[in-house]
Every structure is written in structure tokens, then in C-alpha cells.
Motif scaffolding. Structure first.
Motif, short mmCIF file in Angstrom:
data_model
loop_
_atom_site.label_atom_id
_atom_site.label_comp_id
_atom_site.label_asym_id
_atom_site.label_seq_id
_atom_site.Cartn_x
_atom_site.Cartn_y
_atom_site.Cartn_z
N VAL A 191 0.81 -1.23 -0.02
CA VAL A 191 0.02 0.10 -0.16
C VAL A 191 0.92 1.30 0.08
O VAL A 191 0.68 2.43 -0.63
N PRO A 192 1.97 1.42 0.81
CA PRO A 192 2.58 2.62 0.92
C PRO A 192 3.12 3.02 -0.64
O PRO A 192 3.50 4.03 -0.70
N TYR A 193 3.57 1.97 -1.34
CA TYR A 193 4.05 2.27 -2.61
C TYR A 193 2.84 2.32 -3.80
O TYR A 193 3.25 3.24 -4.71
N THR A 194 1.82 1.77 -3.32
CA THR A 194 0.59 1.80 -4.64
C THR A 194 -0.31 3.21 -4.48
O THR A 194 -0.58 3.74 -5.29
N ARG A 195 -0.48 3.49 -3.11
CA ARG A 195 -1.36 4.61 -2.75
C ARG A 195 -0.68 5.76 -2.35
O ARG A 195 -1.16 6.74 -1.81
N GLY A 196 0.74 5.79 -2.16
CA GLY A 196 1.46 6.68 -1.62
C GLY A 196 1.72 7.14 -0.26
O GLY A 196 1.13 6.41 0.43
N ALA A 197 1.90 8.48 0.13
CA ALA A 197 2.19 8.84 1.46
C ALA A 197 0.72 9.30 1.89
O ALA A 197 -0.12 9.39 1.15
N GLU A 198 0.89 9.33 3.45
CA GLU A 198 -0.55 9.44 4.14
C GLU A 198 -0.99 10.97 3.74
O GLU A 198 -0.24 11.90 3.63
N TYR A 199 -2.40 11.09 3.55
CA TYR A 199 -2.96 12.30 3.03
C TYR A 199 -4.12 12.30 3.66
O TYR A 199 -5.19 11.30 3.47
N SER A 200 -4.51 13.51 4.37
CA SER A 200 -5.94 13.66 4.86
C SER A 200 -6.70 14.86 4.51
O SER A 200 -6.09 16.00 3.96
N ARG A 201 -8.06 14.63 3.99
CA ARG A 201 -8.63 15.47 3.19
C ARG A 201 -8.87 16.74 4.44
O ARG A 201 -9.35 16.35 5.56
N PRO A 202 -9.20 17.75 3.98
CA PRO A 202 -9.65 18.85 4.88
C PRO A 202 -10.92 18.72 5.59
O PRO A 202 -11.88 18.22 4.75
N ALA A 203 -11.19 18.95 6.80
CA ALA A 203 -12.41 18.63 7.46
C ALA A 203 -13.58 19.20 6.99
O ALA A 203 -14.83 18.45 6.47
N VAL A 204 -13.44 20.53 6.27
CA VAL A 204 -14.54 21.22 5.76
C VAL A 204 -15.08 20.37 4.31
O VAL A 204 -16.28 20.45 4.14
N HIS A 205 -13.86 19.82 3.73
CA HIS A 205 -14.28 19.00 2.45
C HIS A 205 -15.18 17.71 2.68
O HIS A 205 -16.28 17.49 2.25
N VAL A 206 -14.73 17.20 3.82
CA VAL A 206 -15.34 15.92 4.26
C VAL A 206 -16.90 16.15 4.60
O VAL A 206 -17.70 15.47 4.36
N LEU A 207 -16.96 17.27 5.58
CA LEU A 207 -18.35 17.62 5.98
C LEU A 207 -19.17 18.10 4.78
O LEU A 207 -20.42 17.44 5.07
N GLU A 209 -18.89 16.90 1.77
CA GLU A 209 -19.28 15.72 1.16
C GLU A 209 -20.42 14.91 1.89
O GLU A 209 -21.25 14.31 1.57
N ALA A 210 -20.24 14.82 3.11
CA ALA A 210 -21.14 14.10 4.18
C ALA A 210 -22.45 14.77 3.95
O ALA A 210 -23.35 13.99 3.81
N ARG A 211 -22.68 15.93 4.15
CA ARG A 211 -23.82 16.59 4.02
C ARG A 211 -24.52 16.15 2.39
O ARG A 211 -25.78 16.17 2.44
#
Ligand code: 5AD
Ligand code: SF4
Length: 473
Positions: A191-207, A209-211
Motif C-alpha cells: 500500500v505505501p507504494y501503490t497509494r503513496g504517502a499519507e494524506y488527509s482531506r480537509p475537514a470542511v471538504h469531508v463535512l 461531502e457528508a452533507r
């Protein structure tokens, strides 16, 4: 940038998408479908009715990767038949095999037109335009320098900023990717090779999309990430939000009844997240927490960055926070150097914890990972014997857990019709499948069910109370 607006010609094109592997791939396939829909494509049920076939692939174990090549052989035959009839089939390989093998895919299967990695699929419109241009040149008899259109970049821009809002929600439940990639480098894992480095989406974008998903009918959201509990996204105020903080904010969305997250790493299970299992009623009492092995020696060789005691301590704290929590895990047997005593330690850990469900695998040697170069690889026959012993213990535990619910009335979110006529299937809060007789009108809704039987992989039940009366009316 190529002009990728839908044109009249594209209005009636159809795409067939086949998804392999994890829930993250299911999410990505849905996003690709949304993107292609905006280009005028419609979804096809089979490749026979499609102009474009996308295989969204998995590279986690050898078996998963090899399945892709046999499917590509079948697609090549369909493409050939089409050519004879004067039509075309565009073949795209997406996902983790695309990322890991890149050009090698086109070398092994020249019928492939597009290879696109998991971080670059927002560029599909341009890649399709380029593939069409190449196909037209080929038809005109031009010799091309290279076959296939390739994009396995880890672009600086995030694909999430370039994807349309999710289109629809199936049966009240939706996945939402909030984190991707992994920096842990377990020695068995690609996974670290195929999906790359850890990345977290900004909370406002997640919220946001959730809405949007809740507005489109979702009452359950499953937050996805390869290391979802390592989430550390930018919060609205510029501070860093943890997964616990994000879950608390998501729980404030009206109409959202159920929240889940997967997959977690024991090292990232912090106090706040454990407390969220106590404090957030929408957070379902189920946790998938892969441990892989019960042997400290093997956990170190796997570079898991924790020992058996940390895991057992977490289990105790989680159960103290949420006594009815169902635990699930992943196990690997036959990692290089695994002795009988190491395997025994895994069996003892399973015995001590008592899992509600679990996934277990034979170690699969993955090219480029440190584990594949280790001495003392374990024979196939030893792996098979250990897997059988582990799976029989896990099955026994799953059955016991399922039987412990018999006689209880539990809320079930209905997902689909069953195989038998008149049957519908849904999920309990503990992610058990329940089969019962009921109207398909219940799909996408939650209803109370009395559990009547518990098997190894599912429950049987009947509608309880009010719902039963409504059904009869
Ligand atoms: N061999 C066997 N199983 C593996 N997994 C990951 N890599 C391998 C491998 N090389 C399993 C782990 C992980 C799950 C998603 O797949 O158990 O948690
Ligand atoms: Fe793979 Fe380990 Fe990262 Fe999980 S934590 S994705 S097993 S490297």
C-alpha cells in the motif's frame, strides 16, 4: 488542457466498471462513474454493452493481481470481435495494479488503452481523449511510438478537488474517503507504494461531502482510509483535526443515523477515539482493528510498531468504553520466519480477545516489499495448515457472537433483496448480515428486527413490533 466537455457523440456511450479489492476501490469506482457520467457516459451492466471497460484493480496479494490479467485476456477477445464488426472497446486499467505495474500492463496485454493510478483518475477525461486520438491515428494506419496512455503520477494537486459531488446513494449507505495512503511501511504490504504517502482531506471538504450524501439519502456513512484513524486533516479554524473530532462534527449532521470507519492501525487508536465510542451514539459498536499476528517477534519483523500487549490493552479500554463493541481484525499466517510458537501466540491472542468476525490470509510475497526478500519463507503446506486452524477458531467465535444476539430486538439497516423470493437483507449495528422476509420498500431504512437464529456468517430474523404491523397492513 484538452476540451473534455460532453459532446453529442458521447451522449450515449456506456461504461462498464469492475471493482476488485477493498472498499476504497468501491469508493473510487463510484467517483470514476460520477466523472464519466459528467462526460455523458451511462453505466453498463456488462462489458458486452459497453464502449469503455474500466478494471479498478487490487495489488494486495498475488492472487488479486493475477485475476486482473485473466480478465484482461477476456476483454481483449471482446475488443477483437468489436474490431471485426467495425466498432471499438476502450480498455482502462485503474487502481493499485495500474500504479504498481504501469507500462508492464500494456506490455503483457497490448489491448489495454489506458493505465491510470489511484491518485490520477480525476484526469480520466484527458486520458480518454488522448486514447481516442491514438485509436484514430491507428485506424488511419499511422505507426505510434508507444501503445497505451499512462498516468501513474502522484500529482501535487489532490484528485478530491477535481471530482464532481457524489451522484447518488445506494440503499441508505455510502462510503466517504477521508484519508489515503500510508507511511507505516509494514514489511509485507504494497500500500505505501501503490497509494503513496499519507494524506488527509480537509475537514470542511469531508463535512460538505457528508452533507451532500445525507441530502442524497444516506443515513449511514463509512469513513474510509488505508489508515483512517491516523486522520489529521485541516480543521475549519486552521487547527489539525483528529478522527475523533471529525466524527463528533459529523454526528451533528441531521438525518445521519450511523457512522463507521475503516481501516485502523492499533498505533493510532488514541484516547479521544476510544472515548468517541463511548460518547457518540451514531458511532456503531463495531471496530475493524487489524493485528496481523499475536507474536511480538513477528510483529517486529512485520514492522507493525507495536507488540501484543499494546493491542490487548486497547481491546480492554475499548470494551470498557463500549461494552457491546464487536471486534474484527486481519491476520496473516506464514510470514517469513513464523515458527510454531509464533503461530501459537496468534491463536492465543484470538482466544483471549474473542472476535466477532475476521479476515485471515496466507502471506503472499509482494515484489518490492522488504518481506519478499526475507530468508526463511514458509512452505505452502504449512501456511495452509495454519490458515485452516486459525479460520476454524475464528469461525467458532463468529458463530458464538452471532448466536449471542438470538432473541434480541436490534435495529437493522436494509441494503438489498436476498437470494430467496420475498427475502431482504440488512446490517445490524455490529455489521452482521440479517436475512428475513420483508418488503423491498424497507431497503435504505432502519427497522427493528427480532433475531431468530445465528449462523457463522449471518443471522436470521423477523420484523418486530410496529414495522411488522405496518407490513401486514
Ligand atoms: N500477504 C497476505 N496478506 C496481506 N495483507 C496485506 N498484505 C499482505 C500480503 N503481502 C492483508 C493484511 C491487511 C489486509 C488488508 O490484507 O492482513 O490488513
Ligand atoms: Fe499496509 Fe501496514 Fe499501511 Fe496497513 S498500516 S496499509 S498493512 S503498510
Amino acid at each position: 488542457m484538452t476540451d473534455v466537455r460532453p459532446d453529442a457523440q458521447r451522449q450515449h456511450r456506456r461504461v462498464f466498471i469492475r471493482t476488485y479489492g477493498c472498499q476504497m476501490n468501491v469508493y473510487d469506482s463510484d467517483r470514476m462513474a460520477d466523472l464519466l457520467r459528467s462526460l455523458g457516459y451511462r453505466l453498463a451492466e456488462s462489458v458486452e454493452h459497453a464502449d469503455l471497460a474500466v478494471l479498478n484493480t487490487c495489488h494486495i496479494r498475488e492472487h488479486a493481481s493475477e485475476k486482473v490479467y485473466s480478465e484482461l485476456g477476456r476483454l481483449r477477445d471482446v475488443k477483437q470481435e468489436r474490431h471485426e464488426a467495425g466498432r471499438d472497446l476502450t480498455i482502462a486499467v485503474a487502481g493499485c495494479v495500474a500504479q504498481a505495474e504501469g507500462e508492464e500492463i500494456v506490455r503483457r496485454q497490448p489491448a489495454v488503452d489506458i493505465v491510470v493510478g489511484p491518485q490520477a483518475y480525476h484526469r480520466l477525461p484527458e486520458l480518454l481523449a488522448e486514447a481516442e486520438r491514438k485509436a484514430a491515428l491507428k485506424r488511419a494506419g499511422k505507426r505510434l511510438p508507444g501503445a497505451g496512455v499512462l498516468d501513474t503520477d502522484f500529482p501535487a494537486e489532490s484528485k478530491f478537488d477535481h471530482l464532481p459531488t457524489p451522484h447518488g446513494v445506494r440503499a441508505g449507505s455510502a462510503f466517504l474517503s477521508i484519508q489515503e495512503g500510508c507511511d507505516k511501511f509494514c514489511t509485507f504490504c504494497v500500500v505505501p507504494y501503490t497509494r503513496g504517502a499519507e494524506y488527509s482531506r480537509p475537514a470542511v471538504h469531508v463535512l460538505a461531502e457528508a452533507r451532500a450524501l445525507v441530502a442524497a439519502g444516506a443515513i449511514e456513512l463509512t469513513l474510509l482510509g488505508q489508515n483512517v484513524n491516523a486522520y489529521h486533516g485541516e480543521g475549519p479554524d486552521g487547527s489539525t483535526w483528529s478522527l475523533a473530532r471529525l466524527i463528533t462534527a459529523l454526528a451533528g449532521i441531521e438525518g445521519l443515523a450511523r457512522l463507521r470507519y475503516t481501516t485502523s492501525h492499533p498505533r493510532d487508536m488514541d484516547d479521544d477515539l476510544i472515548a468517541a465510542h463511548r460518547d457518540v451514539p451514531q458511532l456503531m459498536p463495531y471496530l475493524h482493528l487489524p493485528v496481523q499476528s499475536g507474536s511480538d517477534r513477528l510483529l517486529a519483523a512485520m514492522n507493525r510498531r507495536h507488540g501484543r500487549d499494546l493491542f490487548l490493552g486497547l481491546v480492554d479500554r475499548l470494551r470498557a468504553a463500549r461494552p457491546d463493541l464487536a471486534l474484527s481484525s486481519d491476520f496473516i499466517v506464514g510470514f517469513p520466519g513464523e515458527s510454531d510458537a509464533d503461530f501459537d501466540a496468534t491463536m492465543q491472542l484470538v482466544d483471549r480477545v474473542g472476535f466477532a468476525s475476521a479476515f485471515s490470509f496466507k502471506y503472499s510475497r509482494r515484489p518490492g516489499t522488504p518481506g519478499s526478500a526475507l530468508p526463511d519463507q514458509i512452505s505452502e503446506s504449512v501456511k495452509s495448515a495454519r490458515l485452516a486452524a486459525l479460520q476454524s477458531l475464528l469461525a467458532e467465535q463468529a458463530r458464538a457472537f452471532n448466536q449471542s444476539k438470538v432473541g434480541q430486538i436490534v435495529p437493522v439497516l436494509f441494503a438489498e433483496t436476498g437470494r430467496k423470493p420475498g427475502q431482504i437483507v440488512g446490517k445490524t449495528p455490529w455489521l452482521q448480515s440479517v436475512h428475513l422476509d420483508g418488503s423491498p420498500r424497507l431497503i435504505g431504512r432502519i427497522a427493528e428486527v427480532r433475531v431468530t437464529a445465528g449462523h457463522t456468517n449471518s443471522l436470521a430474523g423477523e420484523l418486530a413490533g410496529l414495522m411488522r404491523a405496518e407490513e401486514a397492513a
